[in-house]
Each structure stands twice: as structure tokens, then as C-alpha cells.
Enzyme design. Sequence first.
Site, mmCIF file in Angstrom:
data_model
loop_
_atom_site.group_PDB
_atom_site.id
_atom_site.type_symbol
_atom_site.label_atom_id
_atom_site.label_comp_id
_atom_site.label_asym_id
_atom_site.label_seq_id
_atom_site.Cartn_x
_atom_site.Cartn_y
_atom_site.Cartn_z
ATOM 1 N N ASP A 285 5.385 -22.844 -23.525
ATOM 2 C CA ASP A 285 5.855 -21.605 -24.159
ATOM 3 C C ASP A 285 7.374 -21.458 -24.006
ATOM 4 O OD1 ASP A 285 5.656 -19.163 -25.446
ATOM 5 O OD2 ASP A 285 4.151 -18.343 -24.083
ATOM 6 N N ASP B 130 -0.910 -17.686 -19.017
ATOM 7 C CA ASP B 130 0.058 -17.177 -18.047
ATOM 8 C C ASP B 130 -0.637 -16.524 -16.845
ATOM 9 O OD1 ASP B 130 2.448 -16.320 -17.030
ATOM 10 O OD2 ASP B 130 3.073 -15.232 -18.818
ATOM 11 N N ASP C 15 1.436 -14.883 -32.339
ATOM 12 C CA ASP C 15 0.731 -14.004 -31.402
ATOM 13 C C ASP C 15 -0.125 -12.992 -32.154
ATOM 14 O OD1 ASP C 15 1.504 -15.114 -29.036
ATOM 15 O OD2 ASP C 15 3.143 -13.716 -28.661
HETATM 16 C C1 DGJ Z 1 3.483 -15.741 -25.498
HETATM 17 C C2 DGJ Z 1 2.391 -16.547 -26.137
HETATM 18 O O1 DGJ Z 1 2.547 -16.596 -27.505
HETATM 19 C C3 DGJ Z 1 1.049 -15.943 -25.736
HETATM 20 O O2 DGJ Z 1 0.011 -16.630 -26.358
HETATM 21 C C4 DGJ Z 1 0.925 -16.015 -24.248
HETATM 22 O O3 DGJ Z 1 0.896 -17.349 -23.834
HETATM 23 C C5 DGJ Z 1 2.080 -15.278 -23.580
HETATM 24 N N1 DGJ Z 1 3.344 -15.760 -24.060
HETATM 25 C C6 DGJ Z 1 2.028 -15.455 -22.086
HETATM 26 O O4 DGJ Z 1 3.119 -14.932 -21.452
#
Ligand code: DGJ
Length: 703
Positions: free
Chosen positions: A458, A347, A526
Site C-alpha cells: 500500500d 493493516d 477503496d
Molecule cells: C488503504 C487501502 O486501500 C485499504 O484497502 C486498506 O488496506 C487500508 N489502506 C489500510 O490502511
Amino acid sequence: MIDVGGDGRVWLLSGTGSSYALRLTERDELLHLHWGPRITLADAEALAAEPLPGHRGFESLLDGREEYPVEGGPRFVRPALTTRTEAVRGTDWVYEEYQVHEGGAGGDELRLHFHDPVQHVDIALHYRLRTGTDVIERWATLSHGGGDRTAPVELLRADAAAWSLPVRDHWRLSHLHGRWAAESQLARTDLSHGEHVIGSRRGHTSHAHLPWIALDAGDAGEEHGEVWSAALAWSGSWRIAVQLLPDGLVQAVGGAGHDDAGLVLLAPGESYTTPVFAGLWTDGGFGASSRAWHAYQLAHVIPGAEQSRPVLYNSWEATYFEVSEAGQRALARRAADVGVELFVVDDGWFGTRTHDAAGLGDWTPNPDRFPNGLKPLADDVHALGMQFGIWVEPEMVNPDSDLYRAHPDWVQYQPGRRRTEFRNQLILNLARDDVRDYLWQQLDTLLHSAPIDYVKWDFNRCFTDAGWPGDPYPQRLWVDHVHGLYALLDRLRAAHPGVAFESCSGGGGRIDLGILSRTDQVWTSDNTDPLDRLAIQDGFSQIHPARVMAAWVTDSPNEQLNDRVSSLRYRFVSSMAGVLGIGGDLVKWSEDELTEAREWITRYKTIRPVVQHGELYRLRPPSEELSAVQYVRGDETVVLAWLRHQRHGEPQPALRLRGLDPAATYSDVATGEVHRGAVLLHHGLRTGLRGDLDAAVFHFRRN
Ligand code: DGJ
């Protein structure tokens, strides 16, 4: 193989090790006969000839026995299908014909056709036995028959299938639940009378549950016992309901949508195809069930699964929104130096995206950060010998974006109501043609603007205000958003066949067989804490293979989550259980750390074919102090072992390996030490792990 008997009213589907049988009564009721070990057509016909139990007051003989229970008539189970026209609610079908399509690309298919003459609905039930597996893919197609009818038919609910289980004294349900940063937690509970419902009301598969269930009679273990399991191929809201009925019958119905309040409105001539609800019977415990699911996905679901996934670097945890061309270049140099093969800018590279409240929707490089676009960085990354990837979140928009300012009506919203913002963003209505066309044009242009090899796709919020003012049937967006997403991904893949895609939804919020049929890997969670990850990965492995499970080594202490300190060794071995990636700030890593990282990555590349393409054995679950997984491929085997906490200086139990030849000897690829197959199988491998958060990799080759 599909056999037909009983005057064309008994069908038997036989896979590599299992059979599935069903029959049609003289009253056109479609009844389940068998789902279990292989039987013959004569067995199926004998089952078909058995009388149903006698009538009992207040009960329906059909309940729990039908292949596709509809609402209407003498039924009290949760229906798979509920239809309504202005005049009539519920279905009553007549049988029309069956078709067997053998030798098709993906497997043999049985199709059963029915017609409801009052509502003018055609119903086709599909059963496809995937070649070389025991997975039966089931789905339904519902069509408005048209004719003299001009009134629409509403599908209040249209599930893909109902799976019926044999009678046993006891049933146990396994499923995967969770939340953000704690996805795919395995739960195993006794099934009690009534219904156990899992699903998502969020518009995406969700972190809350993976669309998978497994049932056993309470007697299965990791490597023994019968397991009946099923998984949905759907990336939107969904529901699976498992019912234990009064007579001990068990039935699981599942499909798209979270309620029975209206899914699709069919005009004359229109049809709706449900997602696939795939089922699998195995003997050999939960381990054999997982291996069969993995083999099925590698052979029939995941595109290009025979190719290995590269070691990737992802910049998110290193830079968050502080993205600069120079900063990414510095990370890329270090990544290449330690052996990374794919460098992904996360991002923050586009529009005015310097924080999470602006820029989503504007898919052009930020002119301050990338004054000459992405190409110079992509070229440099290629020159360093790596592929180049970027992050996108195409289904979303920040209100502070050029796109939203130009098209505030392109988002999902309820007229007159506040538009709920999660993470400062709204959801574009991908059911709209103009929205999809815009996204196609933006993303196609982007992929042409620079040599991009990889897209991390995403999706960072749930549906909340799923309205579509002006549309005659706004709730269709729950289904049509997903169809729009699939269409967009399919179109991009067709136009850019060299680009790989990763499915991400704030970690593991969109992992299912539907998205996996059009993406190359998924972002598992995450949560990059290497200890927490073991439980997440264990749950993930119940259904999905290591070949798609992205896992990053990040910094210690883990500042994003829990400040836990762990060694590089432990972090690497945890991430080597899937598609290895690095997500730490490599610029801050010391020379010693970089040297160690290089060694681990080299090691991973030697075991990668076994991990990504081998058969997985879960030797000990992460709930134990010592846990381990083993992969077997041909003559090679790999064991990854993790010790959480050693007490009182006690040695750890030896790991009894699986899938080896007891008569063979195996050499440790790293040390040359020779082990005997029989000893590894029956007495086990001593890991020598000590202290807290220790880990080891073993790689043996048969001599
Ligand atoms: C959520 C994703 O799971 C992260 O790895 C990352 O890409 C963030 N979004 C970026 O906004």
C-alpha cells in the site's frame, strides 16, 4: 518487423495490423511519417519524399512533425527534452547511427543514436514493437558523454516520446480522471487548440488520472473507428501533454515528472533512461483498442499472467484496526467455508499499529496480537486450504514508530520546515541506499518468518515536502524514489518467487504499466459500493485487463461510503467482473448469506478462465440503466449484466453479443437452454432483469 529504406534514413515498423514510419532529413531532423494501418516500405518512402508545406511567417515547419522535439532551435511546441549545462541551454544533435535488433525476447527494436557535441550528451531513441501486438514501446536514454567535460548536464525535462497524429478535421480526447474512491472515470472531450495536460504532482501515479490517453477523429464508437492511444509505464509523478497545433497537427508528449524544473543531474559517464511511453493504433473502436492493450499486458507486462488469480478474502472492512489472531482465525474459517482461496490480513498486525497514528515502519508482528508471530495463523490458513497474505506499507513511517525515532532523517523533508503529515504518516526516502537496505532486510525477514504467499503493498499519502537535506541534487528523489521502489520489488520478487504482490495506493492511486510489470494485481478502489464500482471498472477496462482488477464483495449497507443497500447477488455480479474477493465481515453473515456466497464463488470459479483470460466487450456502459460486459474465450462466453433502475415496468433492451460465431449454437452452462449465435449477435440476449439494482450472469458454451 522493421524495414529500412531511403539510404538508411527511413524506417518502417509493422505490427500485426498497423505500421509506424519515420525518417531522418539531410539536416538530421527526425520526422514522423505514419502511424496507422499497415503500409509498405514503398509507401513510407513516398511519404518521405513529399515536400514539407512551404514556410509561413512566425511558424516552424518542424512543429508537430518531430519524433522527439527538443528545446532549442526553431521550435515552439512543448519540448520532450530540455537540457542545460552551466554554459548552454537546449539541445542540437547530430545523427550517429541506427541499430535494428530483430527477434529479441520482447520484440523487434529500432534504436537511433544522436550526439550533442556542445553539451556532450548522447541521446538514444528506442522503438520496440512488442511481438504479436501493435504496441510500440518508446523510451529514450540520455547519457553524459564525458570526455574532457567534467561539468554535469541537467535534464530539466526528459520525456519518453512524442506521439504525432495524422491531420484530421477534428480530434477527440479520452482520458481517465478521478479522486480517492472515484478512480478511473472516463471522460471524452473535443480537443481544442492549445494543450490538454494530465498528470500527477503527487509522487505516485495518483487517483487523479491514469497515465493513458486515447485520441480519435470524433468518429470512433465502441466497436468501430480508428483510435490512437498511449500509456506511460511510470509510478511516480508524470505528465502527458496533448497539443492541437495551429495547422491541425496533434502531438502528445509524456514522461516522468510533473514540471520542467529539473529531473536528473548527469555527471560524466552517467545516464538516465526514461520510462516507457507505449503507443497503439487500432481500428475497431475503443473496444478493439482496449482488447489490444489487454492482450499486450497479458503477454508482455504482467508477470505470470497466464495463471489465474485466486478468490481472496481481505479483512480490512471487517476489522479495520481491531485485529486479533482469534478474530482473523474466525474470519479465515468462514472464508474457507465459502470457497475463498487466499486469506489476507490487512493493516493492523504489526508494531504498535492499533490505530493509524502509530507503528508504520516497524514490520514485526504486534506481540500482543500475534505473540508467536504470524506463522501460527498462516499455518492454520494453509490447513484450511487457502494461501496466506499480509498488508504492508513499506514506503511510509508514522512519527510514532521505533523506525522514525531511530532515523528521523530517513524521511523526505525540507530543512527547517514542518513535516506535513497525511494520515499521520511521513514518506521514507527510498532514493537512499540505507533506507532501501533496511526495508529489504525487514521485508525479507518477514517473508521468511511465516509461509506468506501474498503481499498487498500500500501507499497512503502523496509527496508534499519532497526534500533531501545534504544531497547535492535533492529533487532527484522524485524519480529515484520510484526507481528505489522498483528495485526493492524486483529484489523481493527474485528472492521470493512464490510470493504474489498487489499494488495498492489508498485504492487505485498506483495503477500503471510500470507497477503492473512487477505486481500480480492491483486494488482498484477503496470504493466497494457495487454500483459506483461499475463506472470505476468501466474506466479501468479502457486500458487494463480484468485479470489484475481486484474487486471485493463487502457488507450492505455500505457503511464506509454511502449506506447504500444492495443484494448479495448485485454485489457478487459487480465483483465477478474482475478478480473476485470478499471484504465483508463474514462472521456477521447469516447462514443464508454464506450459502449464497458459496454458490456465487463456485459460479465464479467456473467463469474465471473466461473473465480473467478472455477478450472483453463492453456491451453497454454503466451510464445506461442497463449495463453489461461480455468476455469471450475460445468456445465460451460470459455476460455480466446490471440493471440500475427499472422505470414504468418497461422491459430492458436485449444485449447484442459480440465475438460469437453466427453459424453456431450456444448452450447456457447453467440451464442447458440453447441459443443461436446469429440471434445473440443480431437480436440479442434478454436478461430478464427487473426492479432496482438487479444483476445476472450468463455463461454460454458453443455446441
Ligand atoms: C488503504 C487501502 O486501500 C485499504 O484497502 C486498506 O488496506 C487500508 N489502506 C489500510 O490502511
